[in-house]
Design a protein around this motif. Structure first.
Motif, PDB file in Angstrom:
ATOM      1  N   THR A 152      -4.764  42.994 -31.481  1.00 44.56           N
ATOM      2  CA  THR A 152      -3.449  42.427 -31.193  1.00 44.56           C
ATOM      3  C   THR A 152      -3.297  42.328 -29.687  1.00 44.56           C
ATOM      4  OG1 THR A 152      -2.512  43.474 -33.166  1.00 44.56           O
ATOM      5  CG2 THR A 152      -0.965  42.681 -31.506  1.00 44.56           C
ATOM      6  N   GLN A 153      -2.914  41.151 -29.200  1.00 45.07           N
ATOM      7  CA  GLN A 153      -2.770  40.988 -27.757  1.00 45.07           C
ATOM      8  C   GLN A 153      -1.390  40.455 -27.407  1.00 45.07           C
ATOM      9  OE1 GLN A 153      -5.522  37.906 -26.205  1.00 45.07           O
ATOM     10  NE2 GLN A 153      -6.129  37.615 -28.336  1.00 45.07           N
ATOM     11  N   ARG A 154      -0.962  40.811 -26.192  1.00 45.74           N
ATOM     12  CA  ARG A 154       0.363  40.437 -25.727  1.00 45.74           C
ATOM     13  C   ARG A 154       0.237  39.830 -24.327  1.00 45.74           C
ATOM     14  NH1 ARG A 154       0.005  45.173 -28.210  1.00 45.74           N
ATOM     15  NH2 ARG A 154      -0.737  46.086 -26.267  1.00 45.74           N
ATOM     16  N   ALA A 155       0.798  38.650 -24.134  1.00 47.44           N
ATOM     17  CA  ALA A 155       0.756  37.979 -22.836  1.00 47.44           C
ATOM     18  C   ALA A 155       2.150  37.979 -22.221  1.00 47.44           C
ATOM     19  CB  ALA A 155       0.227  36.557 -22.982  1.00 47.44           C
ATOM     20  N   ASP A 156       2.705  39.154 -22.028  1.00 47.34           N
ATOM     21  CA  ASP A 156       4.047  39.265 -21.468  1.00 47.34           C
ATOM     22  C   ASP A 156       4.084  40.268 -20.321  1.00 47.34           C
ATOM     23  OD1 ASP A 156       3.634  41.543 -22.913  1.00 47.34           O
ATOM     24  OD2 ASP A 156       5.405  41.347 -24.185  1.00 47.34           O
ATOM     25  N   GLY A 157       2.949  40.426 -19.668  1.00 46.89           N
ATOM     26  CA  GLY A 157       2.869  41.367 -18.563  1.00 46.89           C
ATOM     27  C   GLY A 157       3.428  40.811 -17.273  1.00 46.89           C
ATOM     28  N   PRO A 158       3.173  41.485 -16.146  1.00 45.86           N
ATOM     29  CA  PRO A 158       3.709  41.026 -14.862  1.00 45.86           C
ATOM     30  C   PRO A 158       3.120  39.683 -14.458  1.00 45.86           C
ATOM     31  CG  PRO A 158       2.109  42.784 -14.550  1.00 45.86           C
ATOM     32  CD  PRO A 158       2.380  42.720 -16.010  1.00 45.86           C
ATOM     33  N   TRP A 159       3.891  38.893 -13.732  1.00 48.53           N
ATOM     34  CA  TRP A 159       3.434  37.586 -13.278  1.00 48.53           C
ATOM     35  C   TRP A 159       2.396  37.746 -12.174  1.00 48.53           C
ATOM     36  CZ3 TRP A 159       4.353  33.193 -15.714  1.00 48.53           C
ATOM     37  CH2 TRP A 159       5.487  33.088 -16.528  1.00 48.53           C
ATOM     38  N   GLU A 160       1.305  37.000 -12.311  1.00 50.13           N
ATOM     39  CA  GLU A 160       0.374  36.834 -11.200  1.00 50.13           C
ATOM     40  C   GLU A 160       0.810  35.603 -10.423  1.00 50.13           C
ATOM     41  OE1 GLU A 160      -2.284  38.758 -10.219  1.00 50.13           O
ATOM     42  OE2 GLU A 160      -1.431  40.161 -11.665  1.00 50.13           O
ATOM     43  N   LYS A 161       0.852  35.707  -9.094  1.00 48.92           N
ATOM     44  CA  LYS A 161       1.382  34.623  -8.270  1.00 48.92           C
ATOM     45  C   LYS A 161       0.308  34.031  -7.371  1.00 48.92           C
ATOM     46  CE  LYS A 161       5.988  36.688  -8.291  1.00 48.92           C
ATOM     47  NZ  LYS A 161       7.126  37.189  -7.478  1.00 48.92           N
ATOM     48  N   ASP A 162       0.520  32.774  -6.991  1.00 50.68           N
ATOM     49  CA  ASP A 162      -0.410  32.123  -6.076  1.00 50.68           C
ATOM     50  C   ASP A 162      -0.072  32.534  -4.637  1.00 50.68           C
ATOM     51  OD1 ASP A 162       1.738  30.597  -5.138  1.00 50.68           O
ATOM     52  OD2 ASP A 162       1.198  28.828  -6.312  1.00 50.68           O
ATOM     53  N   PRO A 163      -0.849  32.098  -3.637  1.00 50.85           N
ATOM     54  CA  PRO A 163      -0.585  32.530  -2.254  1.00 50.85           C
ATOM     55  C   PRO A 163       0.790  32.147  -1.724  1.00 50.85           C
ATOM     56  CG  PRO A 163      -2.815  31.680  -2.446  1.00 50.85           C
ATOM     57  CD  PRO A 163      -2.140  31.385  -3.743  1.00 50.85           C
ATOM     58  N   ASP A 164       1.434  31.168  -2.348  1.00 49.17           N
ATOM     59  CA  ASP A 164       2.789  30.775  -1.940  1.00 49.17           C
ATOM     60  C   ASP A 164       3.861  31.522  -2.722  1.00 49.17           C
ATOM     61  OD1 ASP A 164       1.893  28.896  -0.039  1.00 49.17           O
ATOM     62  OD2 ASP A 164       1.582  27.416  -1.626  1.00 49.17           O
ATOM     63  N   ALA A 165       3.439  32.532  -3.479  1.00 42.20           N
ATOM     64  CA  ALA A 165       4.336  33.387  -4.262  1.00 42.20           C
ATOM     65  C   ALA A 165       4.941  32.678  -5.458  1.00 42.20           C
ATOM     66  CB  ALA A 165       5.431  33.981  -3.385  1.00 42.20           C
ATOM     67  N   ASN A 166       4.346  31.566  -5.885  1.00 42.85           N
ATOM     68  CA  ASN A 166       4.798  30.916  -7.110  1.00 42.85           C
ATOM     69  C   ASN A 166       4.165  31.611  -8.309  1.00 42.85           C
ATOM     70  OD1 ASN A 166       6.203  28.748  -5.745  1.00 42.85           O
ATOM     71  ND2 ASN A 166       4.176  27.943  -5.233  1.00 42.85           N
ATOM     72  N   PRO A 167       4.952  31.953  -9.330  1.00 42.46           N
ATOM     73  CA  PRO A 167       4.367  32.627 -10.495  1.00 42.46           C
ATOM     74  C   PRO A 167       3.405  31.724 -11.235  1.00 42.46           C
ATOM     75  CG  PRO A 167       6.637  32.010 -10.928  1.00 42.46           C
ATOM     76  CD  PRO A 167       6.397  31.736  -9.478  1.00 42.46           C
ATOM     77  N   GLY A 168       2.289  32.288 -11.645  1.00 43.89           N
ATOM     78  CA  GLY A 168       1.282  31.502 -12.352  1.00 43.89           C
ATOM     79  C   GLY A 168       1.160  31.900 -13.804  1.00 43.89           C
ATOM     80  N   PHE A 169       0.432  32.994 -14.096  1.00 42.97           N
ATOM     81  CA  PHE A 169       0.286  33.430 -15.485  1.00 42.97           C
ATOM     82  C   PHE A 169       0.766  34.870 -15.625  1.00 42.97           C
ATOM     83  CE2 PHE A 169      -3.605  34.920 -13.502  1.00 42.97           C
ATOM     84  CZ  PHE A 169      -3.849  36.142 -14.113  1.00 42.97           C
ATOM     85  N   ARG A 170       1.056  35.235 -16.851  1.00 40.89           N
ATOM     86  CA  ARG A 170       1.447  36.601 -17.144  1.00 40.89           C
ATOM     87  C   ARG A 170       0.255  37.328 -17.742  1.00 40.89           C
ATOM     88  NH1 ARG A 170       7.502  37.018 -19.505  1.00 40.89           N
ATOM     89  NH2 ARG A 170       7.242  39.069 -18.584  1.00 40.89           N
ATOM     90  N   ARG A 171      -0.004  38.516 -17.282  1.00 36.37           N
ATOM     91  CA  ARG A 171      -1.148  39.280 -17.752  1.00 36.37           C
ATOM     92  C   ARG A 171      -1.017  39.637 -19.235  1.00 36.37           C
ATOM     93  NH1 ARG A 171      -3.494  43.565 -13.394  1.00 36.37           N
ATOM     94  NH2 ARG A 171      -3.248  42.320 -11.504  1.00 36.37           N
TER      95      ARG A 171
END
Length: 245
Positions: A152-171
């Motif tokens: 069972t997996q969950r993709a609702d972790g903390p946001w990983e952001k790009d160098p401009d601090a824009n959120p990309g994916f959730r862990r």
């Protein structure tokens, strides 16, 4: 095992921006990823020291300017790392580093592979497959007994952001459990509320039984993501071990 050691240590690096991909996971508006830029080599080395330890090799950061190879000695019954050797850019070969340890803990055998994922690791377009198409359950027979695995997996972790601090994916993190027949489910690993890896999703890849038939090793595919001139994805391997009920 994610509680003991983080298998990601550097950002993935590639000059190719990831293609747009409609993921089954929640992502930020405008975030595009999904092209698998690399599938990293790994090797099952078997059990050592009268089946106490499982050894396997895995390469990390395949898109990075500094590739990393690691060899893991895992306490098979308890799913804990006993020893980790690291080789960066062929500076310290793993075989040489682990020579004294393997001499003191002779190999018990490779064991028996009882499950192999049969589907594609990427789509026909070279993109990461959706979670729904990956193996989240597996069954096998050993010693005349039926066993089941459930991921069972969950993709609702903390946001990983790009160098401009824009959120990309959730862990994403996972729970892996096992049972014999219709018995009670037993937890092999539960990440709980932790998200220790830069992972997008997971799948059950291979299952091996130790030579003495008492422990198992479940190899997972981990789709990890990092940023360099765009988001990039690589397939890595990790292992979860445990005692057979």
């Amino acid at each position: 095992m994610g509680d003991q050691f983080t298998m990601r240590t550097l950002l993935l690096v590639s000059a190719v921006a990831a293609a747009a991909f409609a993921s089954a996971q929640p992502v930020a508006k405008g975030f595009t990823y999904g092209r698998v830029d690399d599938t990293l080599p790994w090797k099952h080395l078997g059990w050592y020291d009268q089946n106490r330890f499982l050894l396997f090799d895995a390469e990390l950061n395949g898109l990075s300017a500094r590739s990393i190879e690691q060899r893991y000695a895992v306490l098979a019954a308890s799913n804990r790392f006993a020893k980790v050797w690291t080789n960066e850019e062929n500076e310290k070969p793993l075989a040489a580093q682990s020579k004294a340890w393997t001499a003191a803990h002779p190999q018990s055998g490779l064991g028996k592979k009882v499950f192999q994922y049969g589907g594609p690791y990427v789509t026909a377009s070279g993109l990461m497959p959706p979670v729904s198409s990956m193996r989240s359950s597996a069954g096998f027979i050993h010693g005349g007994r039926k066993y089941s695995l459930e991921l069972t997996q969950r993709a609702d972790g903390p946001w990983e952001k790009d160098p401009d601090a824009n959120p990309g994916f959730r862990r994403a993190n996972f729970t892996l459990r096992m049972r014999q027949g219709v018995g009670n489910w037993l937890s092999l690993q539960d990440d709980g509320k932790r998200y220790p890896r830069e992972a997008l999703q997971y799948g059950i890849d291979q299952v091996w039984i130790s030579p003495n038939g008492k422990t198992l090793a479940v190899y997972l595919t981990a789709y990890t993501c990092g940023f360099f001139e765009g988001w990039n994805v690589a397939i890595e391997r990790m292992v979860v071990t445990g005692r057979l009920p």
